[in-house]
Design an enzyme around this catalytic site. Structure first.
Site, mmCIF file in Angstrom:
data_model
loop_
_atom_site.group_PDB
_atom_site.id
_atom_site.type_symbol
_atom_site.label_atom_id
_atom_site.label_comp_id
_atom_site.label_asym_id
_atom_site.label_seq_id
_atom_site.Cartn_x
_atom_site.Cartn_y
_atom_site.Cartn_z
ATOM 1 N N ARG A 30 0.851 -1.205 0.000
ATOM 2 C CA ARG A 30 0.000 0.000 0.000
ATOM 3 C C ARG A 30 0.873 1.236 0.000
ATOM 4 O O ARG A 30 0.653 2.173 -0.762
ATOM 5 C CB ARG A 30 -0.879 0.029 1.255
ATOM 6 C CG ARG A 30 -2.113 -0.839 1.183
ATOM 7 C CD ARG A 30 -2.932 -0.658 2.483
ATOM 8 N NE ARG A 30 -3.634 -1.874 2.823
ATOM 9 C CZ ARG A 30 -3.434 -2.607 3.913
ATOM 10 N NH1 ARG A 30 -2.528 -2.238 4.828
ATOM 11 N NH2 ARG A 30 -4.131 -3.697 4.120
ATOM 12 N N ASP A 78 -7.619 -20.795 6.336
ATOM 13 C CA ASP A 78 -7.036 -22.102 6.043
ATOM 14 C C ASP A 78 -7.847 -22.701 4.908
ATOM 15 O O ASP A 78 -8.995 -23.124 5.101
ATOM 16 C CB ASP A 78 -7.092 -23.004 7.282
ATOM 17 C CG ASP A 78 -6.451 -24.357 7.012
ATOM 18 O OD1 ASP A 78 -6.177 -24.674 5.832
ATOM 19 O OD2 ASP A 78 -6.222 -25.100 7.987
ATOM 20 N N ASN A 127 -2.635 -20.104 -6.251
ATOM 21 C CA ASN A 127 -1.224 -20.446 -6.040
ATOM 22 C C ASN A 127 -0.990 -21.313 -4.801
ATOM 23 O O ASN A 127 -0.053 -22.105 -4.756
ATOM 24 C CB ASN A 127 -0.431 -19.126 -5.943
ATOM 25 C CG ASN A 127 0.923 -19.318 -5.315
ATOM 26 O OD1 ASN A 127 1.862 -19.784 -5.948
ATOM 27 N ND2 ASN A 127 1.031 -18.978 -4.027
ATOM 28 N N TYR A 135 1.181 -35.526 -4.696
ATOM 29 C CA TYR A 135 1.484 -34.157 -5.152
ATOM 30 C C TYR A 135 1.489 -34.087 -6.681
ATOM 31 O O TYR A 135 0.840 -33.214 -7.278
ATOM 32 C CB TYR A 135 2.832 -33.698 -4.589
ATOM 33 C CG TYR A 135 3.214 -32.314 -5.084
ATOM 34 C CD1 TYR A 135 2.513 -31.200 -4.649
ATOM 35 C CD2 TYR A 135 4.244 -32.131 -6.004
ATOM 36 C CE1 TYR A 135 2.825 -29.924 -5.114
ATOM 37 C CE2 TYR A 135 4.570 -30.865 -6.465
ATOM 38 C CZ TYR A 135 3.860 -29.761 -6.016
ATOM 39 O OH TYR A 135 4.162 -28.504 -6.489
ATOM 40 N N LYS A 169 -1.050 -32.006 -9.346
ATOM 41 C CA LYS A 169 -0.583 -31.010 -10.322
ATOM 42 C C LYS A 169 -0.928 -31.425 -11.756
ATOM 43 O O LYS A 169 -1.131 -30.567 -12.623
ATOM 44 C CB LYS A 169 0.909 -30.759 -10.145
ATOM 45 C CG LYS A 169 1.241 -30.104 -8.797
ATOM 46 C CD LYS A 169 0.502 -28.779 -8.605
ATOM 47 C CE LYS A 169 0.849 -28.072 -7.316
ATOM 48 N NZ LYS A 169 0.191 -26.772 -7.160
HETATM 49 N N1 LIG Z 1 8.773 -24.133 -5.037
HETATM 50 C C1 LIG Z 1 8.741 -25.017 -6.018
HETATM 51 O O1 LIG Z 1 9.764 -25.657 -6.356
HETATM 52 C C2 LIG Z 1 7.461 -25.262 -6.779
HETATM 53 C C3 LIG Z 1 7.547 -25.939 -8.013
HETATM 54 C C4 LIG Z 1 6.388 -26.164 -8.728
HETATM 55 C C5 LIG Z 1 5.169 -25.711 -8.253
HETATM 56 N N2 LIG Z 1 5.113 -25.071 -7.047
HETATM 57 C C6 LIG Z 1 3.799 -24.636 -6.582
HETATM 58 O O2 LIG Z 1 3.828 -23.245 -6.347
HETATM 59 C C7 LIG Z 1 2.810 -22.888 -5.419
HETATM 60 C C8 LIG Z 1 3.399 -21.958 -4.379
HETATM 61 O O3 LIG Z 1 4.370 -22.663 -3.628
HETATM 62 P P1 LIG Z 1 5.718 -22.003 -3.117
HETATM 63 O O4 LIG Z 1 6.830 -22.725 -3.790
HETATM 64 O O5 LIG Z 1 5.653 -20.528 -3.188
HETATM 65 O O6 LIG Z 1 5.692 -22.545 -1.619
HETATM 66 P P2 LIG Z 1 5.629 -21.802 -0.215
HETATM 67 O O7 LIG Z 1 6.737 -20.815 -0.115
HETATM 68 O O8 LIG Z 1 5.551 -22.914 0.764
HETATM 69 O O9 LIG Z 1 4.248 -21.008 -0.259
HETATM 70 C C9 LIG Z 1 3.010 -21.666 -0.155
HETATM 71 C C10 LIG Z 1 1.923 -20.659 0.119
HETATM 72 O O10 LIG Z 1 0.683 -21.362 0.262
HETATM 73 C C11 LIG Z 1 0.083 -20.987 1.506
HETATM 74 N N3 LIG Z 1 -0.657 -22.099 2.080
HETATM 75 C C12 LIG Z 1 -0.182 -23.331 2.424
HETATM 76 N N4 LIG Z 1 -1.142 -24.059 3.007
HETATM 77 C C13 LIG Z 1 -2.258 -23.265 3.047
HETATM 78 C C14 LIG Z 1 -3.573 -23.441 3.544
HETATM 79 N N5 LIG Z 1 -3.943 -24.587 4.136
HETATM 80 N N6 LIG Z 1 -4.449 -22.420 3.429
HETATM 81 C C15 LIG Z 1 -4.080 -21.255 2.855
HETATM 82 N N7 LIG Z 1 -2.855 -21.028 2.356
HETATM 83 C C16 LIG Z 1 -1.957 -22.023 2.457
HETATM 84 C C17 LIG Z 1 1.251 -20.594 2.397
HETATM 85 O O11 LIG Z 1 0.839 -19.666 3.393
HETATM 86 P P3 LIG Z 1 0.505 -20.006 4.928
HETATM 87 O O12 LIG Z 1 1.494 -21.023 5.392
HETATM 88 O O13 LIG Z 1 0.631 -18.666 5.565
HETATM 89 O O14 LIG Z 1 -0.904 -20.497 4.928
HETATM 90 C C18 LIG Z 1 2.155 -19.879 1.396
HETATM 91 O O15 LIG Z 1 1.733 -18.550 1.236
HETATM 92 C C19 LIG Z 1 2.275 -24.212 -4.865
HETATM 93 O O16 LIG Z 1 1.059 -24.525 -5.489
HETATM 94 C C20 LIG Z 1 3.340 -25.217 -5.256
HETATM 95 O O17 LIG Z 1 2.829 -26.510 -5.392
HETATM 96 C C21 LIG Z 1 6.227 -24.822 -6.312
#
Ligand SMILES: NC(=O)c1ccc[n+]([C@@H]2O[C@H](COP(=O)([O-])OP(=O)(O)OC[C@H]3O[C@@H](n4cnc5c(N)ncnc54)[C@H](OP(=O)(O)O)[C@@H]3O)[C@@H](O)[C@H]2O)c1
Length: 261
Positions: free
Chosen positions: A50, A63, A90, A155, A159
């Site tokens: 902001r 959640d 996401n 997982y 996906k």
């Molecule tokens: N990092 C990789 O290598 C990778 C590769 C391919 C795809 N992805 C995908 O990218 C996306 C983002 O992941 P990231 O890598 O950024 O991981 P991350 O850093 O662990 O972030 C995950 C996010 O999801 C939120 N989250 C988790 N559980 C939740 C719940 N029960 N309710 C609401 N929010 C929830 C977390 O916030 P809170 O914990 O605060 O709830 C956090 O903001 C995911 O879908 C993942 O599968 C990641």
């Protein structure tokens, strides 16, 4: 796309790829609805964006793995009088280890978050966007969605679902002026591997969240149904479509095999 005067809802905005989407879109002038469980992190991010960009940033702590969470979120957004122009599904997490050893409740949460809530939010907002003949949905899939992955079986399956759903909806959305994109990152530098319990697996080099978000927004602009982030990831993912299935499964297994001892 002009992001000004638009509102983007981002799930999983408290860190990683979601927080990067928030920063990038705020910089482009979009108002934001930031959703995750960690309210303190969301509030800090919203306050920063902001003051830096003069945008409206709303925080909804939720959640999203609990049943009905998608409907609850749509209701809360409506109560606040907000309209969603761009949806970024996401939020997601992975579980590492063989299914026979897994905690069933954790697996249920993984499917609820990665699949059920993403589908509920997509269904709800595709409708409202179609009514306006305008809007965009980015669903975060993964290169894990291109082949089965032993030790991360659920997982990878979630996906594969996100990829298939989003590519089909790319076509359906086009009939109504709505863009739908499946974003497929490979290994990216976030908390993901710590949370999945696979930090020690041989995942290779990681891309930055900035690279992933830039890839997504370029692909959205170009009107693509899906995009794989990074040249190396593109080669592996596309190669997996042509190689013999046993070989593909064996390579995937090796990539995430837990370290012994
Ligand atoms: N990092 C990789 O290598 C990778 C590769 C391919 C795809 N992805 C995908 O990218 C996306 C983002 O992941 P990231 O890598 O950024 O991981 P991350 O850093 O662990 O972030 C995950 C996010 O999801 C939120 N989250 C988790 N559980 C939740 C719940 N029960 N309710 C609401 N929010 C929830 C977390 O916030 P809170 O914990 O605060 O709830 C956090 O903001 C995911 O879908 C993942 O599968 C990641």
């Amino acid at each position: 796309m002009d992001y000004r005067q638009r509102t983007t809802l981002i799930t999983g905005a408290s860190g990683g790829i979601g927080a990067e989407f928030a920063k990038t879109l705020a910089d482009k002038g979009s108002d934001l609805i930031l959703v995750a469980r960690s309210e303190d992190k969301l509030e800090a991010l919203a306050a920063d964006l902001r003051s830096r960009h003069g945008i409206r940033a709303e925080v909804i702590a939720a959640d999203l793995s609990v049943p009905g969470a998608g409907d609850g979120l749509v209701t809360e957004v409506g109560k606040r009088g907000l309209d969603v122009d761009i949806l970024i599904n996401n939020a997601g997490f992975g579980t590492h280890g063989d299914l026979i050893d897994a905690d069933p409740a954790r697996i249920r949460d993984e499917v609820s978050l990665n699949v059920a809530v993403l589908t509920d939010l997509t269904t709800a907002y595709l409708k409202t966007m179609a009514a306006k003949q305008s809007g965009a949905i980015i669903n975060v899939a993964s290169t894990a969605g291109f082949q089965p992955v032993p030790h991360m079986a659920v997982y990878a399956a979630t996906k594969a679902y996100v990829l298939s759903l989003s590519e089909a909806l790319w076509w359906e959305g086009k009939q109504h002026g709505v863009k739908v994109l499946a974003l497929c990152p490979g290994a990216t530098d976030t908390e993901f591997f710590d949370i999945a319990g696979s930090d020690d697996a041989a995942v290779g080099s990681r891309r930055s969240t900035r690279q992933v978000v830039d890839t997504a927004l370029d692909a959205l602009e170009a009107g693509k149904p899906s995009v794989i982030d990074g040249a190396q990831n593109r080669i592996s993912a596309i190669g997996s479509r042509f190689a013999p299935r046993r070989l593909v499964i064996a390579i995937a297994e090796r990539a995430v095999r837990p370290k012994k001892g």
